[in-house]
Scaffold this active site. Structure first.
Site, short mmCIF file in Angstrom:
data_model
loop_
_atom_site.label_atom_id
_atom_site.label_comp_id
_atom_site.label_asym_id
_atom_site.label_seq_id
_atom_site.Cartn_x
_atom_site.Cartn_y
_atom_site.Cartn_z
N ASN A 89 105.70 -42.10 42.26
CA ASN A 89 106.28 -43.20 41.50
C ASN A 89 107.27 -43.99 42.36
O ASN A 89 107.48 -43.69 43.52
CB ASN A 89 106.94 -42.66 40.22
CG ASN A 89 106.79 -43.61 39.06
OD1 ASN A 89 106.76 -44.83 39.23
ND2 ASN A 89 106.72 -43.05 37.87
N HIS A 93 120.34 -32.55 61.39
CA HIS A 93 121.17 -32.65 62.59
C HIS A 93 121.82 -31.30 62.87
O HIS A 93 121.99 -30.49 61.95
CB HIS A 93 122.25 -33.72 62.39
CG HIS A 93 121.68 -35.06 62.09
ND1 HIS A 93 121.28 -35.93 63.05
CD2 HIS A 93 121.40 -35.68 60.91
CE1 HIS A 93 120.80 -37.04 62.50
NE2 HIS A 93 120.86 -36.90 61.19
N THR A 138 116.97 -26.71 48.57
CA THR A 138 117.46 -26.33 49.89
C THR A 138 116.73 -25.13 50.48
O THR A 138 116.85 -24.86 51.67
CB THR A 138 118.97 -26.00 49.84
OG1 THR A 138 119.18 -24.91 48.93
CG2 THR A 138 119.78 -27.22 49.39
N ARG A 156 116.95 -23.50 41.88
CA ARG A 156 116.63 -22.08 41.76
C ARG A 156 115.58 -21.90 40.68
O ARG A 156 115.39 -22.76 39.81
CB ARG A 156 117.87 -21.26 41.43
CG ARG A 156 118.53 -21.62 40.15
CD ARG A 156 119.80 -20.82 39.89
NE ARG A 156 120.47 -21.26 38.69
CZ ARG A 156 120.09 -21.00 37.44
NH1 ARG A 156 119.03 -20.26 37.23
NH2 ARG A 156 120.77 -21.45 36.41
#
Length: 184
Positions: free
Chosen positions: A84, A114, A164, A179
């Site tokens: 979308n 980085h 993450t 989670r």
């Protein structure tokens, strides 16, 4: 000696200002700019541009503009992919998206990152880690998929999630950090 492109795709520190990488990003920007300016009735022209932009692009994908990416050629899209409005894919490493995937508005899929240590980061070289999204996945609006993440088949990622870490197959996952909420 490895090229900066080879280093980038290998997950090693690389110089993003390299002439070859700059030219590749420029080509992608030209293509996605043209894509984003096309009307929605220009289906054939839109698919032609997507096939030039993406590394793998079946005929059964639908990407709503605006759409942005770094290189495009490092994105492998499966059948029946729907993306979308306002999706950003930073494909400094491979982004592999399975079949029957729905990606809602404002999703970011990021492979670029980085060095954590400031002394290394200020030297300029960057890193990239691949992202893999399995088959039959739904990613909710505004989710951010971070570098190095794999999302398993048949999984739903809730809106606004920051992914993450890798998420297994057959679950609903949400939150910041994302989670597992429940098994499917």
């Amino acid at each position: 000696m490895k090229t900066e492109l080879e280093k980038m795709l290998a997950g090693e520190l690389y110089d993003a200002s390299d002439d070859t990488l700059f030219a590749m990003r420029l080509k992608a920007r030209q293509l996605f700019t043209a894509y984003n300016q096309l009307g929605f009735e220009g289906t054939a022209a839109r698919h032609t541009l997507l096939k030039q932009l993406l590394g793998q692009c079946p005929d059964t994908i639908d990407i709503q503009g605006p759409f942005y990416c770094d290189y495009g050629c490092h994105i492998s899209a499966g059948e029946n992919l729907f993306i979308n409005f306002n999706c950003i894919i930073l494909d400094c490493a491979m982004v592999t998206i399975g079949s029957n995937v729905a990606i809602a508005t404002g999703v970011q899929i990021l492979t670029a990152h980085h060095p954590v240590l400031a002394a290394e980061r200020i030297k300029g070289p960057e890193l990239a880690s691949p992202v893999t999204i399995g088959d039959n996945v739904w990613i909710g609006a505004g989710a951010i998929i971070c570098p190095g993440v794999t999302i398993g088949d048949n999984t739903t990622i809730g809106a606004g999630s920051v992914v993450t870490r890798s998420i297994p197959a057959n679950v609903v996952a949400a939150g910041n950090p994302c989670r597992v909420i429940r098994q499917l």
